[in-house]
Design an enzyme around this catalytic site. Sequence first.
Site, mmCIF file in Angstrom:
data_model
loop_
_atom_site.group_PDB
_atom_site.id
_atom_site.type_symbol
_atom_site.label_atom_id
_atom_site.label_comp_id
_atom_site.label_asym_id
_atom_site.label_seq_id
_atom_site.Cartn_x
_atom_site.Cartn_y
_atom_site.Cartn_z
ATOM 1 N N ARG A 21 0.799 -1.437 -0.142
ATOM 2 C CA ARG A 21 -0.198 -0.138 0.051
ATOM 3 C C ARG A 21 0.939 1.284 0.165
ATOM 4 O O ARG A 21 0.352 2.234 -0.169
ATOM 5 C CB ARG A 21 -1.037 -0.022 1.141
ATOM 6 N N LYS A 28 8.620 -1.028 3.151
ATOM 7 C CA LYS A 28 8.006 -0.089 4.131
ATOM 8 C C LYS A 28 8.883 0.398 5.290
ATOM 9 O O LYS A 28 8.924 1.453 5.629
ATOM 10 C CB LYS A 28 6.527 -0.664 4.504
ATOM 11 N N GLN A 83 12.741 -14.177 6.105
ATOM 12 C CA GLN A 83 11.500 -14.863 5.605
ATOM 13 C C GLN A 83 11.629 -14.729 4.095
ATOM 14 O O GLN A 83 11.630 -13.698 3.601
ATOM 15 C CB GLN A 83 10.249 -14.213 6.184
ATOM 16 N N ASP A 113 6.054 -1.601 11.456
ATOM 17 C CA ASP A 113 5.251 -0.557 10.844
ATOM 18 C C ASP A 113 4.491 0.116 11.833
ATOM 19 O O ASP A 113 3.662 0.958 11.671
ATOM 20 C CB ASP A 113 4.331 -1.024 9.609
ATOM 21 N N GLU A 165 -9.759 -10.664 10.504
ATOM 22 C CA GLU A 165 -9.244 -9.456 9.536
ATOM 23 C C GLU A 165 -10.218 -8.762 8.883
ATOM 24 O O GLU A 165 -11.130 -9.498 8.758
ATOM 25 C CB GLU A 165 -8.154 -10.065 8.643
ATOM 26 N N ASN A 180 -7.115 -5.299 16.927
ATOM 27 C CA ASN A 180 -5.821 -5.946 17.298
ATOM 28 C C ASN A 180 -4.529 -4.800 16.797
ATOM 29 O O ASN A 180 -4.339 -4.422 15.805
ATOM 30 C CB ASN A 180 -5.572 -7.221 16.605
ATOM 31 N N ASN A 388 40.925 38.396 4.438
ATOM 32 C CA ASN A 388 39.833 38.343 3.605
ATOM 33 C C ASN A 388 39.828 37.842 2.314
ATOM 34 O O ASN A 388 40.876 37.831 1.634
ATOM 35 C CB ASN A 388 39.664 40.021 3.416
ATOM 36 N N ASN A 397 40.864 23.008 -6.572
ATOM 37 C CA ASN A 397 41.287 22.150 -5.843
ATOM 38 C C ASN A 397 41.497 20.718 -6.501
ATOM 39 O O ASN A 397 41.790 19.906 -6.064
ATOM 40 C CB ASN A 397 40.623 21.822 -4.419
ATOM 41 N N SER A 416 39.805 40.135 -5.583
ATOM 42 C CA SER A 416 38.800 39.636 -6.187
ATOM 43 C C SER A 416 39.250 38.737 -7.500
ATOM 44 O O SER A 416 40.073 39.124 -8.108
ATOM 45 C CB SER A 416 37.792 40.651 -6.935
HETATM 46 C C1 UD1 Z 1 -1.778 -6.930 10.849
HETATM 47 C C2 UD1 Z 1 -2.645 -7.669 11.603
HETATM 48 C C3 UD1 Z 1 -4.195 -6.880 12.150
HETATM 49 C C4 UD1 Z 1 -3.650 -5.876 12.729
HETATM 50 C C5 UD1 Z 1 -2.531 -4.768 12.227
HETATM 51 C C6 UD1 Z 1 -2.192 -3.740 13.295
HETATM 52 C C7 UD1 Z 1 -2.239 -10.193 10.624
HETATM 53 C C8 UD1 Z 1 -2.830 -11.008 9.613
HETATM 54 N N1 UD1 Z 1 -2.970 -8.906 10.534
HETATM 55 O O1 UD1 Z 1 -2.335 -6.276 9.786
HETATM 56 O O2 UD1 Z 1 -4.824 -7.732 12.845
HETATM 57 O O3 UD1 Z 1 -4.632 -5.065 13.165
HETATM 58 O O4 UD1 Z 1 -1.459 -5.437 11.777
HETATM 59 O O5 UD1 Z 1 -1.184 -3.129 12.548
HETATM 60 O O6 UD1 Z 1 -1.317 -10.055 11.157
HETATM 61 N N2 UD1 Z 1 4.923 -8.730 7.366
HETATM 62 C C9 UD1 Z 1 6.210 -9.826 7.562
HETATM 63 N N3 UD1 Z 1 6.008 -10.753 6.569
HETATM 64 C C10 UD1 Z 1 4.760 -10.849 6.031
HETATM 65 C C11 UD1 Z 1 3.785 -10.148 6.216
HETATM 66 C C12 UD1 Z 1 3.993 -9.266 6.906
HETATM 67 O O7 UD1 Z 1 7.214 -9.464 7.839
HETATM 68 O O8 UD1 Z 1 4.637 -12.090 5.052
HETATM 69 C C13 UD1 Z 1 5.223 -7.795 8.689
HETATM 70 C C14 UD1 Z 1 5.075 -6.244 7.605
HETATM 71 O O9 UD1 Z 1 6.384 -5.968 7.114
HETATM 72 C C15 UD1 Z 1 4.617 -5.537 8.946
HETATM 73 C C16 UD1 Z 1 3.944 -6.504 9.762
HETATM 74 O O10 UD1 Z 1 4.304 -7.827 9.430
HETATM 75 O O11 UD1 Z 1 5.736 -4.700 9.487
HETATM 76 C C17 UD1 Z 1 2.261 -6.395 9.746
HETATM 77 O O12 UD1 Z 1 2.071 -6.591 8.209
HETATM 78 P P1 UD1 Z 1 0.903 -6.004 7.327
HETATM 79 O O13 UD1 Z 1 0.949 -6.330 6.130
HETATM 80 O O14 UD1 Z 1 1.070 -4.312 7.718
HETATM 81 O O15 UD1 Z 1 -0.352 -6.239 8.460
HETATM 82 P P2 UD1 Z 1 -1.680 -5.416 8.445
HETATM 83 O O16 UD1 Z 1 -2.592 -5.580 7.352
HETATM 84 O O17 UD1 Z 1 -1.468 -3.953 8.721
HETATM 85 CA CA CA Z 2 0.441 -2.591 8.997
#
Ligand code: UD1
Ligand code: CA
Length: 465
Positions: A21, A28, A83, A113, A165, A180, A388, A397, A416
């Site tokens: 997004r 991000k 990952q 994030d 979700e 959450n 000056n 340089n 100058s």
């Molecule tokens: C997630 C939660 C949601 C919560 C929200 C709060 C899940 C399924 N959902 O949603 O319930 O309300 O956070 O901010 O967990 N990331 C990875 N690997 C992946 C996917 C994500 O490392 O495969 C990391 C992202 O980089 C990020 C964090 O996990 O830092 C959250 O991922 P994001 O996709 O932003 O989850 P949300 O949709 O915000």
């Molecule tokens: Ca998020």
Amino acid sequence: MEPQQDLPLDVLILAAGLGTRMKSARAKVLHELGGRPLISHVVRTARQLHLRKIFIVVGHQAAEVEKVVRAEFPDDDIAFVTQAEQRGTGDAVMAARAELEGVDSTLLVLSGDVPLVRAETLSRFVDAHTASSAACSILTVKLENPFGYGRVVRDNENSFMRIVEQKDASPEERQIREINAGIYCFATRQLFGALARVKPANQQGEYYLTDVPGILLADGEEVKVYLHEDSREVAGVNTRADLAEFENLLRRGTIRKLLLEGVTFIDPSHAYVSAEAEFGKDCVIYPDVMIEGKSVIGDGCVIRSGSRITNSRIGANVQVKDHCVIVDSDIEANCGVGPFAHLRMNARLEESSVVGNFVEVKKSRLGRGSKSMHLTYLGDATIGEKTNIGAGTVTCNYDGKQKHETIIEDNVKIGSDTMLVAPVRVGHGAVTAAGSVITEDVPPDSLVAGVPAKVKKDLKGGGNK
Ligand code: UD1
Ligand code: CA
């Protein structure tokens, strides 16, 4: 269950996602807030806790994320786990299985994030978790507009049931305002068994970490919900609009704090100051000034519009006129800079020296009381006191391959439009005539002129040559 208070605390930060997004080529967590990448905010907060070890799950631009974290926290014991494919937050935690499975600890899971969460909040949350016998605790908040977040579904007795979700929620579930925050505590030993049973049976086809609490509950484990008051603190950055909103929030907080500490902002809504910058008393900051990084500004400084100061030290009573760029430089007390001056790469202005209109100073030192007022380039130069530098002077340089030094001693008058072809030294008390091209060292107390410049006069001994 054994008392959880005695278990060490590990922290796992999820930072592998691209952040679709954000519509960006950059991961991000590398996007900046208050001049620092998001991941740096989360790590800084985490390391204020009394913890054993920090784990960071990386994936998108893993090397870059690791690099920025290592650069800021070179001495910390931080482990990076990869990952390979981003298959959801549950899968992200799974990436740390080899490191954490079977470890007796409490695992605090954070998102890379969610940058504004405070250490005190996390500390209280961890304490509440470890004081209980829960296998999992979830930090939640209530939002006016919960769109996009996972909702916390409770039963008739108000006990936790599961997290659903946004994309999987029914219209009724979407009405739920308790969300959450993406911040959890787990009994590490119990986490991975439950995680292994998470299925990607949802709208996004992802392995959701948010399914784990429900699974633990079904196993007969206790799941606690920790409802936190301040919802803004745990807001996540998902879009650039979120980022801009957070930036504004941080910026306003910083300016307000500085106003209360005695800094004057002519227009507080148009000043941009890093949270790490420090100010003495009675500074006046005009609109559209930017102060970045760890800059320190002394008492009584005036900084006029359009100037940017980055990682620089500025002594007391310095006047920075409009539209100056000052980066990684050091300006002593009572100096003047600008308008339209550029100081960079460890430029150093000693006390009461002045750099004026359209002057660039790179990796150079201007001695006490010396002046360079107009249209000049000083690069790799060391300039003494009370010298000056005339308008249009250039230290030549660079020979196309290497940089060379120019040394100008005390009480020199550079006429100058003098070109100083480095390496070259101008002795104390010397004068260069307008338009001179200096290709060889100038003896002290002499007047040189011409192209290339020759000694015309010994200023102490008298007589023409
Ligand atoms: C997630 C939660 C949601 C919560 C929200 C709060 C899940 C399924 N959902 O949603 O319930 O309300 O956070 O901010 O967990 N990331 C990875 N690997 C992946 C996917 C994500 O490392 O495969 C990391 C992202 O980089 C990020 C964090 O996990 O830092 C959250 O991922 P994001 O996709 O932003 O989850 P949300 O949709 O915000
Ligand atoms: Ca998020």
